[in-house]
Design a protein around this motif. Structure first.
Motif, PDB file in Angstrom:
ATOM      1  N   TYR A 206      36.193  25.581  98.468  1.00 26.93           N
ATOM      2  CA  TYR A 206      36.834  25.113  99.708  1.00 26.93           C
ATOM      3  C   TYR A 206      35.792  24.938 100.814  1.00 26.93           C
ATOM      4  O   TYR A 206      35.804  23.942 101.546  1.00 26.93           O
ATOM      5  N   ASP A 207      34.882  25.898 100.919  1.00 31.58           N
ATOM      6  CA  ASP A 207      33.845  25.836 101.951  1.00 31.58           C
ATOM      7  C   ASP A 207      32.898  24.663 101.735  1.00 31.58           C
ATOM      8  O   ASP A 207      32.261  24.190 102.685  1.00 31.58           O
ATOM      9  N   SER A 208      32.830  24.180 100.489  1.00 30.53           N
ATOM     10  CA  SER A 208      31.964  23.031 100.195  1.00 30.53           C
ATOM     11  C   SER A 208      32.639  21.710 100.545  1.00 30.53           C
ATOM     12  O   SER A 208      32.033  20.646 100.412  1.00 30.53           O
ATOM     13  N   GLY A 209      33.915  21.772 100.950  1.00 27.89           N
ATOM     14  CA  GLY A 209      34.627  20.576 101.394  1.00 27.89           C
ATOM     15  C   GLY A 209      35.603  19.999 100.400  1.00 27.89           C
ATOM     16  O   GLY A 209      36.106  18.886 100.588  1.00 27.89           O
ATOM     17  N   ILE A 210      35.905  20.729  99.331  1.00 32.08           N
ATOM     18  CA  ILE A 210      36.810  20.238  98.290  1.00 32.08           C
ATOM     19  C   ILE A 210      37.904  21.273  98.031  1.00 32.08           C
ATOM     20  O   ILE A 210      37.637  22.480  98.022  1.00 32.08           O
ATOM     21  N   ALA A 211      39.133  20.814  97.824  1.00 31.74           N
ATOM     22  CA  ALA A 211      40.226  21.731  97.493  1.00 31.74           C
ATOM     23  C   ALA A 211      39.912  22.437  96.176  1.00 31.74           C
ATOM     24  O   ALA A 211      39.476  21.793  95.217  1.00 31.74           O
ATOM     25  N   PRO A 212      40.096  23.737  96.106  1.00 31.83           N
ATOM     26  CA  PRO A 212      39.738  24.466  94.887  1.00 31.83           C
ATOM     27  C   PRO A 212      40.522  24.068  93.638  1.00 31.83           C
ATOM     28  O   PRO A 212      39.949  23.907  92.566  1.00 31.83           O
ATOM     29  N   GLN A 297      32.647  14.504  94.024  1.00 34.11           N
ATOM     30  CA  GLN A 297      33.544  14.471  95.181  1.00 34.11           C
ATOM     31  C   GLN A 297      34.981  14.150  94.750  1.00 34.11           C
ATOM     32  O   GLN A 297      35.603  13.232  95.259  1.00 34.11           O
ATOM     33  N   PRO A 298      35.534  14.920  93.816  1.00 32.61           N
ATOM     34  CA  PRO A 298      36.934  14.704  93.409  1.00 32.61           C
ATOM     35  C   PRO A 298      37.864  15.318  94.442  1.00 32.61           C
ATOM     36  O   PRO A 298      37.430  15.876  95.448  1.00 32.61           O
ATOM     37  N   LYS A 299      39.154  15.235  94.161  1.00 36.72           N
ATOM     38  CA  LYS A 299      40.123  15.830  95.074  1.00 36.72           C
ATOM     39  C   LYS A 299      40.237  17.337  94.893  1.00 36.72           C
ATOM     40  O   LYS A 299      40.721  18.048  95.772  1.00 36.72           O
ATOM     41  N   ALA A 300      39.811  17.843  93.726  1.00 34.30           N
ATOM     42  CA  ALA A 300      39.891  19.278  93.457  1.00 34.30           C
ATOM     43  C   ALA A 300      38.754  19.694  92.539  1.00 34.30           C
ATOM     44  O   ALA A 300      38.208  18.874  91.791  1.00 34.30           O
ATOM     45  N   GLY A 301      38.414  20.981  92.585  1.00 34.53           N
ATOM     46  CA  GLY A 301      37.315  21.472  91.759  1.00 34.53           C
ATOM     47  C   GLY A 301      37.742  22.054  90.429  1.00 34.53           C
ATOM     48  O   GLY A 301      36.960  22.082  89.482  1.00 34.53           O
TER      49      GLY A 301
END
Length: 459
Positions: A206-212, A297-301
């Motif tokens: 999350y802190d990297s800019g992506i929803a977990p 850079q996907p929507k989730a990790g």
């Protein structure tokens, strides 16, 4: 992929999966790494599998098979059926079934046109088909293949009152979390072993800019899988069995604890891709794409679900073992990492030579090898060559399932009456979707779950 079932009077899983005893993790040694090629072939076995079972001449006969599989799953299952056609001379028709499949079959039976074979994705559905006098027992040749190739636990799941009806063709390890390796690397995260570490990894992503996480909330079965893994690990197998049989109520403190734990993820702002509303509009295939389309850079990790995720990944540009890796569902509250499995069983609805031949074929390694080569599939057939799977990740998942033998727990919602655990917009599916929208209302979710369960088990 698990689907939905319901019709008339629901017949639940009255006999618990007693063969499935206390669990540890389905160890996934090497699943987080690249392909080791330990079977001597990186891409699995190519071409048609070598025949291990003799099938009858069915030239001029027609065999119909009903299943709810669509997309990539339907495509590869058709390849399985094509091989059966070539070997027997039969003309096989795939009948696309609608949800819920039991309701679909009821209409077919009432119209005098039941399929020869139906693929049933719930244990309770087999019992219901038997109770409705639709299902036919497996014949001697299919039984020989089952006795030769299957552990007792898988055979018992397809039996009713000691008589064999179902052949579990497709299994699913439903205790896996898949992740985008580029996202994990950029976030500085690590594969977590327990729930606290999972939340820490989620925070890093999350802190990297992506929803977990990407959650397929539009399909209630995925939410039951989330709950079951948390509950099995946290409450333990004894409680799991009791809740599955409704021997304890859904208002039990153990359920409160599990829902509260799940709420730590669902209720954390920004942790679920698209928020609750977005998740409730996301179906399973899309949840996988949200995780593996878009490079780093996907929507989730991460995305949680079973081994079938790998088949959905194959429809993206990501590659399992490099772009996409997997770890076991994290242990919760000091318990073991959970091992929840599901499966799809072939059941004959006509007492025909073609139906029994198809059951025999599906119980053999021959049929399993075709889907295994394609990926996104795990077979409970212990005599399927592990080298048939296309990469080390899927080989290790399969090895873990076979090695576990009876040391697993079957999907809880698949053991319950369909009115509770397998109906879109009702029962457990609906309540957990409501819970996803408001994870703070644990007490309300428990009350709604107990009310729905009490009614379903009574009916």
């Amino acid at each position: 992929m698990r689907t939905t079932l319901r019709t008339g009077k629901a017949v639940g899983m009255r006999r618990a999966a007693t063969a499935f005893v206390a669990v540890g993790a389905l160890a996934l040694a090497g699943c987080g790494g690249g392909d080791t090629g330990d079977e001597g072939k990186d891409g699995g076995g190519g071409g048609a599998p070598k025949a291990t079972v003799q099938l009858p001449d069915l030239k001029g006969q027609k065999v119909s098979v009903a299943a709810v599989w669509g997309g990539a799953e339907r495509k590869v299952f058709l390849e399985v059926l094509e091989q059966f056609e070539e070997r027997t001379g039969a003309e096989v028709a795939f009948v696309p079934a609608q949800d819920p499949i039991i309701g679909f079959l009821e209409s077919k039976v009432a119209g005098g046109e039941p399929p020869d074979v139906a693929m049933l994705p719930q244990v309770g559905a087999i019992e219901q088909a038997v109770a409705n006098k639709w299902a036919k027992p497996v014949g001697p040749e299919a039984q020989k293949q089952l006795d030769k190739n299957y552990a007792d636990g898988w055979k018992e799941l397809g039996a009713v009152d000691g008589k064999q009806y179902g052949v579990y063709f497709k299994a699913a390890n439903k205790s896996l979390v898949w992740y985008n390796t580029a996202v994990m690397k950029n976030a500085g995260g690590q594969e977590p072993k327990n729930w606290d570490a999972f939340l820490e990894t989620s925070q890093a992503i999350y802190d990297s800019g992506i929803a977990p996480v990407s959650v397929a909330g539009a399909e209630g079965w995925t939410l039951t899988d989330w709950f079951e893994n948390v509950y099995l690990s946290q409450a333990g197998p004894e409680k799991y069995d009791q809740l599955a049989k409704h021997e304890i109520k859904w208002t039990d403190p153990s359920v409160k604890k599990a829902l509260s734990t799940l709420g730590e993820l669902f209720g954390k702002k920004g942790f679920v891709a698209g928020g609750a509303q977005g998740a409730l509009g996301t179906e399973f295939p899309e949840s996988v794409k949200q995780t593996f389309v878009g490079g780093d850079q996907p929507k989730a990790g991460m995305v949680f679900e079973g081994d079938m995720v790998s088949l959905a990944i194959s429809e993206t540009d990501a590659k399992v073992g490099t772009d996409a890796k997997v770890f076991p569902f994290p242990a919760v509250g000091g318990g073991d990492s959970p091992a929840v499995v599901g499966g799809d069983a072939a059941v004959a609805l006509k007492d025909s030579k073609g139906a029994q031949a198809l059951l025999t074929y599906l119980a053999s390694p021959d049929a399993a090898a075709i889907w295994a080569q394609a990926g996104g599939f795990v077979s409970p057939n212990k005599n399927l060559d592990f080298g048939t799977y296309p990469d080390a990740v899927q080989r290790d998942i399969a090895k873990a399932l076979i090695a576990a033998g009876d040391d697993i727990r079957f999907d809880m919602s698949d053991q319950t009456p369909q009115a509770f655990g397998g109906t879109p917009g009702k029962g457990e599916w609906k309540v957990l979707q409501d819970f996803l929208k408001n994870p703070k209302d644990v007490a309300g979710a428990q009350a709604a779950l107990e009310a729905a369960a009490a009614k379903a088990y009574k009916d």
